[in-house]
Design an enzyme around this catalytic site. Structure first.
Site: not given
Ligand code: PLP
Length: 421
Positions: A56, A58, A228, A231
């Site tokens: 942890y 924080e 994120t 991706k």
């Molecule tokens: C994927 C995505 C998010 C959210 O991401 P999560 O990790 O699924 O919560 C936010 N904004 C855009 C433009 C996205 O493509």
């Protein structure tokens, strides 16, 4: 088999280990074209699955609420420094649990409930967290939306400006989740400045392209940037917020204690590894190859009579309207999945069908680029997609199985990170 090996898990919980092995094989055998997905490296997998899960912490480095942060502080600082160096930003926060909470932190940092936020409409490629009525961002704030033009499938920046002047938003969000074209960050910045709004660039989809120099960067234009990490950036599931120095305190306070408790240190470590990988020369090649693959795939799909929103793509993502093919997006996506081609059904701008049964499909080339596929494979991928969609219309399951077999055979030659045979 999964790599690293699941030796202990197979002993402790064979049922779960078998499920993970099944998913590993599935990811190996399919053309994974969900635009938001990828394959992380084995190094990222290792960093994400360590004893860092136990801690942890924080607070922020040097200002924690619990003792024992001798290594955690260094890990988080390393991730922050790498993010700042890679993207060239003044401030980075690597604690947000995922993209949606990262976006919510920006609302918390800069808005009061009921304040106006201007974003791309969900139906035209925005994200749920950009003020959709079902999202907290739509329920507790006042969203107004811009979109794309019917004829071009592109955003008309003069209309964005008109809307901003009429609505005077406090926050403008650019970027989204189904946008096949380059986001014009300088034009958004000019509009935000004119109306006195904070500009947020949500680069969740395109962060890897930006890091690799295959899409213009919002740095220097946007006040805050959310992304994120999982991706195109090819890290663990997580998110980051980057900001101009003047917004550093507001952003950090919004994340903790505003919205979250302890950061996920194992994820922070995985992010640090992914950022290191993204700083290598090979990552530039990967980012440019993603775009080259998407363009080659768009060309091949166009030749097969697919109707692409905006006619093609500038990035990793393609949005196709299947109306002319005589099938809905959902039955097409389900048939493609049987045929070993994994993507998602998606609304298209001005869709006349319902969101759960829309007209289009969305696909991306990040994951198959990580596997090593190049432009030369894209005509084959497009042909398989066309064959599977025709097979779906004729309910020809044998043809779907044949395509699935051919896909699997091709992919034998392309190693998957996280997998050994
Ligand atoms: C994927 C995505 C998010 C959210 O991401 P999560 O990790 O699924 O919560 C936010 N904004 C855009 C433009 C996205 O493509």
């Amino acid at each position: 088999m999964h790599e690293p090996k699941l030796t202990h898990l197979a002993q402790a919980d064979p049922a779960l280990a078998a499920l993970i092995e099944g998913e590993t094989q599935r990811q190996h055998d399919k053309l994974r074209m969900i635009a938001s997905e990828n394959y992380v490296s084995t190094a990222v997998l290792e960093a994400s699955g360590t004893v860092l899960n136990n801690k942890y912490s924080e607070g922020y480095a040097g200002k924690r609420y619990y003792e024992g942060q001798q290594f955690i502080d260094q890990i988080e600082t390393l991730a922050i420094d790498r993010a700042k160096a890679l993207f060239g930003t003044e401030h980075a926060n690597v604690q947000t649990y995922s993209g949606s909470p990262a976006n919510l932190a920006i609302y918390l940092a800069f808005l009061q409930p009921g304040d106006t936020v201007m974003t791309m409409s969900l139906a035209h490629g925005g994200h749920l967290t950009h003020g959709s009525p079902v999202s907290i961002t739509g329920k507790w704030f006042r969203p107004v939306h811009y979109g794309v033009e019917r004829e071009t499938g592109r955003v008309d920046m003069s209309k964005v400006r008109e809307l901003a002047l009429a609505e005077r938003p406090k926050l403008i969000i650019c970027g989204g989740t189904a946008i096949p074209r380059t986001v014009d960050f300088p034009a958004f910045a000019e509009i935000a400045q004119e109306v006195g709004a904070i500009l947020m660039a949500d680069i969740a989809h395109i962060a890897g392209l930006i890091a690799g120099g295959a899409h213009p960067s919002p740095v220097g234009f946007a006040d805050v940037i959310t992304t994120t990490t999982h991706k195109t950036l090819r890290g663990p599931r997580g998110a980051m917020i980057m900001a101009k120095a003047e917004h550093a305190t507001a952003v950090d306070k919004a994340v903790f204690p505003g919205l979250q408790g302890g950061p996920h240190n194992h994820t922070t470590a995985g992010i640090a590894v992914a950022l290191h990988e993204a700083s290598q020369a090979s990552f530039k090649d990967y980012a440019h190859q993603i775009v080259a693959n998407a363009k080659a795939l768009a060309t091949a799909l166009n030749e097969l009579g697919f109707d692409l929103v905006s006619g093609g793509t500038d990035n990793h993502l393609i949005l196709a309207d299947l109306t002319g093919k005589g099938i809905g997006g959902k039955p097409a996506a389900k048939a493609l999945d049987v045929a070993g081609i994994e993507l998602n059904f998606n609304g298209v701008p001005f869709d006349t069908r319902r969101p759960l049964d829309p007209s289009g499909i969305r696909l991306g080339t990040a994951a198959l680029t990580t596997r090593g596929l190049t432009e030369q494979h894209m005509p084959q991928v497009a042909a398989w997609m066309d064959q599977a969609i025709n097979a779906a219309i004729k309910e020809d399951t044998a043809a779907l199985d044949r395509v699935s077999g051919e896909v699997k055979e091709l992919l034998q030659g392309f190693p998957m990170p996280g997998y050994t045979s």
